[in-house]
Motif scaffolding. Structure first.
Motif, PDB file in Angstrom:
ATOM      1  N   ASP A 196     -10.002  -8.582  64.169  1.00  0.00           N
ATOM      2  CA  ASP A 196      -9.849  -7.362  63.374  1.00  0.00           C
ATOM      3  C   ASP A 196     -11.202  -6.832  62.900  1.00  0.00           C
ATOM      4  OD1 ASP A 196      -7.098  -7.511  63.654  1.00  0.00           O
ATOM      5  OD2 ASP A 196      -6.761  -8.308  61.631  1.00  0.00           O
ATOM      6  N   THR A 197     -12.080  -7.725  62.497  1.00  0.00           N
ATOM      7  CA  THR A 197     -13.404  -7.313  62.023  1.00  0.00           C
ATOM      8  C   THR A 197     -14.205  -6.676  63.152  1.00  0.00           C
ATOM      9  OG1 THR A 197     -13.375  -9.071  60.367  1.00  0.00           O
ATOM     10  CG2 THR A 197     -15.520  -8.092  60.897  1.00  0.00           C
TER      11      THR A 197
ATOM     12  N   PRO B  12     -11.506  -5.202  57.420  1.00  0.00           N
ATOM     13  CA  PRO B  12     -10.293  -4.597  57.985  1.00  0.00           C
ATOM     14  C   PRO B  12      -9.262  -4.250  56.905  1.00  0.00           C
ATOM     15  CG  PRO B  12     -10.911  -6.584  59.183  1.00  0.00           C
ATOM     16  CD  PRO B  12     -11.754  -6.536  57.946  1.00  0.00           C
TER      17      PRO B  12
ATOM     18  N   VAL C  69     -13.088  -3.093  63.648  1.00  0.00           N
ATOM     19  CA  VAL C  69     -13.616  -2.200  62.609  1.00  0.00           C
ATOM     20  C   VAL C  69     -15.093  -1.917  62.872  1.00  0.00           C
ATOM     21  CG1 VAL C  69     -14.093  -1.968  60.142  1.00  0.00           C
ATOM     22  CG2 VAL C  69     -11.925  -2.937  60.893  1.00  0.00           C
TER      23      VAL C  69
END
Length: 133
Positions: free
Chosen positions: A33-34, A14, A37
């Motif tokens: 967040d990962t 990210p 993405v």
């Protein structure tokens, strides 16, 4: 005469609002967040064998003129198209099934995401052959 394994890896790191890679204290902190993405399927990094430069310099895959080299290439996430710059796969098993007849004389072949393929080549002259996707 030789066998080389190449794992093509995608990393999804990210970025913050300024485009810089984020840092997290724990993997758990990075999880949401990962995942966001990864859902876009646009990796921040694509590398062979887990690192930048893993197939160059002292990590190159040497072969002598006249040697047969089997290259096994896997890609866990997305489709890829390995290409020998200055060479070709004499025999190519795109799906990695050696019981299937191989394609012949391919410079580029197709590896489906989540699978592996193999190419057998004989190097007929000295020089550097690039391996790219």
């Amino acid at each position: 005469d030789r066998v080389y394994y190449i794992g093509e890896h995608d990393y999804y790191v990210p970025r913050d609002e300024k485009g810089k890679f984020k840092h997290y204290d724990t993997h758990g902190d990075a999880y949401m967040d990962t995942m966001e993405v990864m859902r876009k399927l646009v990796p921040s990094h694509v590398v062979f064998n887990g690192a930048v430069g893993a197939l160059t310099g002292k990590n190159a895959m040497p072969a002598k003129v006249g040697e047969n080299v089997l290259i096994v290439h896997s890609q866990a996430s997305r489709d890829t198209r390995p290409h020998l710059v200055g060479g070709f796969g004499d025999y190519v098993w795109e799906t990695g099934k050696f019981s299937n007849p191989p394609e012949t004389n391919l410079e580029t072949w197709f590896i489906r995401g989540g699978s592996a393929g193999a190419a057998l080549t004989k190097f007929l002259q000295p020089g550097i052959v690039g391996y790219v996707n």
